[in-house]
Design an enzyme around this catalytic site. Sequence first.
Site, short mmCIF file in Angstrom:
data_model
loop_
_atom_site.label_atom_id
_atom_site.label_comp_id
_atom_site.label_asym_id
_atom_site.label_seq_id
_atom_site.Cartn_x
_atom_site.Cartn_y
_atom_site.Cartn_z
N LYS A 164 -32.85 130.53 -12.88
CA LYS A 164 -33.11 131.79 -13.39
C LYS A 164 -33.27 133.28 -12.44
CE LYS A 164 -35.90 129.95 -17.08
NZ LYS A 164 -35.13 130.02 -18.24
N ASP A 213 -43.04 130.58 -2.23
CA ASP A 213 -43.43 129.58 -3.28
C ASP A 213 -45.12 129.63 -3.20
OD1 ASP A 213 -41.08 128.97 -4.36
OD2 ASP A 213 -41.01 127.19 -2.76
N LYS A 234 -34.06 123.76 1.29
CA LYS A 234 -35.15 124.68 1.86
C LYS A 234 -35.57 124.15 3.51
CE LYS A 234 -37.35 125.64 -2.42
NZ LYS A 234 -38.46 125.79 -3.39
P1 NDP Z 1 -39.11 117.15 -3.96
O1 NDP Z 1 -37.87 116.56 -4.26
O2 NDP Z 1 -39.51 117.41 -2.57
O3 NDP Z 1 -40.28 115.95 -4.46
C1 NDP Z 1 -40.51 115.13 -5.26
C2 NDP Z 1 -41.89 114.64 -5.57
O4 NDP Z 1 -41.97 114.02 -6.90
C3 NDP Z 1 -42.22 113.48 -4.50
O5 NDP Z 1 -43.26 113.35 -4.11
C4 NDP Z 1 -41.74 112.15 -5.40
O6 NDP Z 1 -42.47 110.96 -5.04
C5 NDP Z 1 -42.16 112.58 -6.84
N1 NDP Z 1 -41.53 112.00 -7.97
C6 NDP Z 1 -40.39 112.07 -8.15
N2 NDP Z 1 -40.18 111.28 -9.36
C7 NDP Z 1 -41.36 110.92 -9.74
C8 NDP Z 1 -41.92 109.96 -10.92
N3 NDP Z 1 -40.95 109.75 -11.75
N4 NDP Z 1 -43.25 109.71 -11.10
C9 NDP Z 1 -43.78 110.08 -9.77
N5 NDP Z 1 -43.64 110.85 -8.75
C10 NDP Z 1 -42.35 111.35 -8.64
O7 NDP Z 1 -39.20 118.24 -5.07
P2 NDP Z 1 -39.73 119.65 -5.00
O8 NDP Z 1 -41.23 119.46 -4.31
O9 NDP Z 1 -38.81 120.47 -4.41
O10 NDP Z 1 -40.08 119.96 -6.50
C11 NDP Z 1 -40.76 119.29 -7.40
C12 NDP Z 1 -41.00 119.89 -8.85
O11 NDP Z 1 -41.32 121.30 -8.74
C13 NDP Z 1 -39.58 119.93 -9.56
O12 NDP Z 1 -39.73 119.40 -10.84
C14 NDP Z 1 -39.13 121.51 -9.34
O13 NDP Z 1 -38.42 121.81 -10.67
C15 NDP Z 1 -40.45 122.08 -9.39
N6 NDP Z 1 -40.65 123.43 -8.76
C16 NDP Z 1 -41.12 124.55 -9.37
C17 NDP Z 1 -41.22 125.91 -8.62
C18 NDP Z 1 -41.54 127.08 -9.57
O14 NDP Z 1 -41.31 128.05 -9.06
N7 NDP Z 1 -42.02 126.91 -10.75
C19 NDP Z 1 -40.50 125.79 -7.25
C20 NDP Z 1 -40.21 124.76 -6.76
C21 NDP Z 1 -40.25 123.67 -7.56
P3 NDP Z 1 -41.83 109.90 -3.83
O15 NDP Z 1 -42.24 110.63 -2.41
O16 NDP Z 1 -42.67 108.82 -4.03
O17 NDP Z 1 -40.39 109.87 -4.18
#
Ligand code: NDP
Length: 262
Positions: free
Chosen positions: A17, A101, A65
């Site tokens: 967006k 962020d 990032k």
């Molecule tokens: P990352 O890929 O860096 O991290 C993902 C995390 O989610 C990891 O800790 C992973 O665990 C965990 N995970 C993934 N799938 C599952 C599951 N099914 N059950 C439990 N844990 C799970 O992602 P980001 O930190 O970059 O983004 C995370 C979320 O935040 C996304 O959904 C993104 O859309 C949202 N976001 C929103 C923003 C906003 O402005 N509103 C800004 C940035 C992100 P593991 O280490 O065990 O794999």
Amino acid sequence: MDKKLFAIFGNPVSHSKSPLIHNSLFKDLAIDACYTRYLLDDGSRLKEKFFGLGLSGINITVPFKEDAFAACDILDDYAKNIGAVNTIVVKDGLLYGFNTDAPGFIASLDGFMPKKALILGAGGTARAIAFALRNAGVFVCVANRSGGRLGFFKDAGFCSVTFDILDESEQFDLVVNTTSAGLTDEELPLNEKKLTPLLSNAKLAYDCIYKETSFLKMAKKLHKEHKNGLDMLIWQAIFAFEKFVGMDSNKRMMDVIKEAVY
Ligand code: NDP
């Protein structure tokens, strides 16, 4: 003066967006600039693409990032601590990197400040939120389904646990979902048995995903205050916009963006 060009780099990037948000601000403020999407295929070429496209600034989303962090010459404190950059501007040929962020999350709380916060997930978003809350004096615990990514938080002095040893009877007034569970499915980040007492004890359930996820539906069922990630998205964009155009944000920007994205 030439029209300035801005973009968001990511992969995927078509859902973003950010062009809508920034172009609505450029239009409202009569700034001669344009913001577009750029599908980057290789993070190591970020700097080359930035200069090749003649850009004045970019936002960076998943999964670049950390590449953006590595490409910058000068970093703000949040970017340095978090190890990730979501906004870059160029000045005198140097790339300045910021992480908006972190302040974006705090602004999205709209004055609510917890004493104790639980962050579910240990990726880039969790890092930004953990530092932002700790800077504001909040005790932060980070919980993740697997151990690998928790090392960063342990080294930085945060309480960090895997889901299996997370004590669900501990009271946190804020529970934030930063996992991708719920992004494209109906999954909960943590099993229902553990999540129920944690949400029952919380004042606010916050999901960084900007839609009503199963996590938020559960909070609603428990009659808890809940919030999705749209305001965080908007605030990180406003703070990025400040860097792009060198002006302070104001209340009107929020109104303009909300009108464009809702
Ligand atoms: P990352 O890929 O860096 O991290 C993902 C995390 O989610 C990891 O800790 C992973 O665990 C965990 N995970 C993934 N799938 C599952 C599951 N099914 N059950 C439990 N844990 C799970 O992602 P980001 O930190 O970059 O983004 C995370 C979320 O935040 C996304 O959904 C993104 O859309 C949202 N976001 C929103 C923003 C906003 O402005 N509103 C800004 C940035 C992100 P593991 O280490 O065990 O794999």
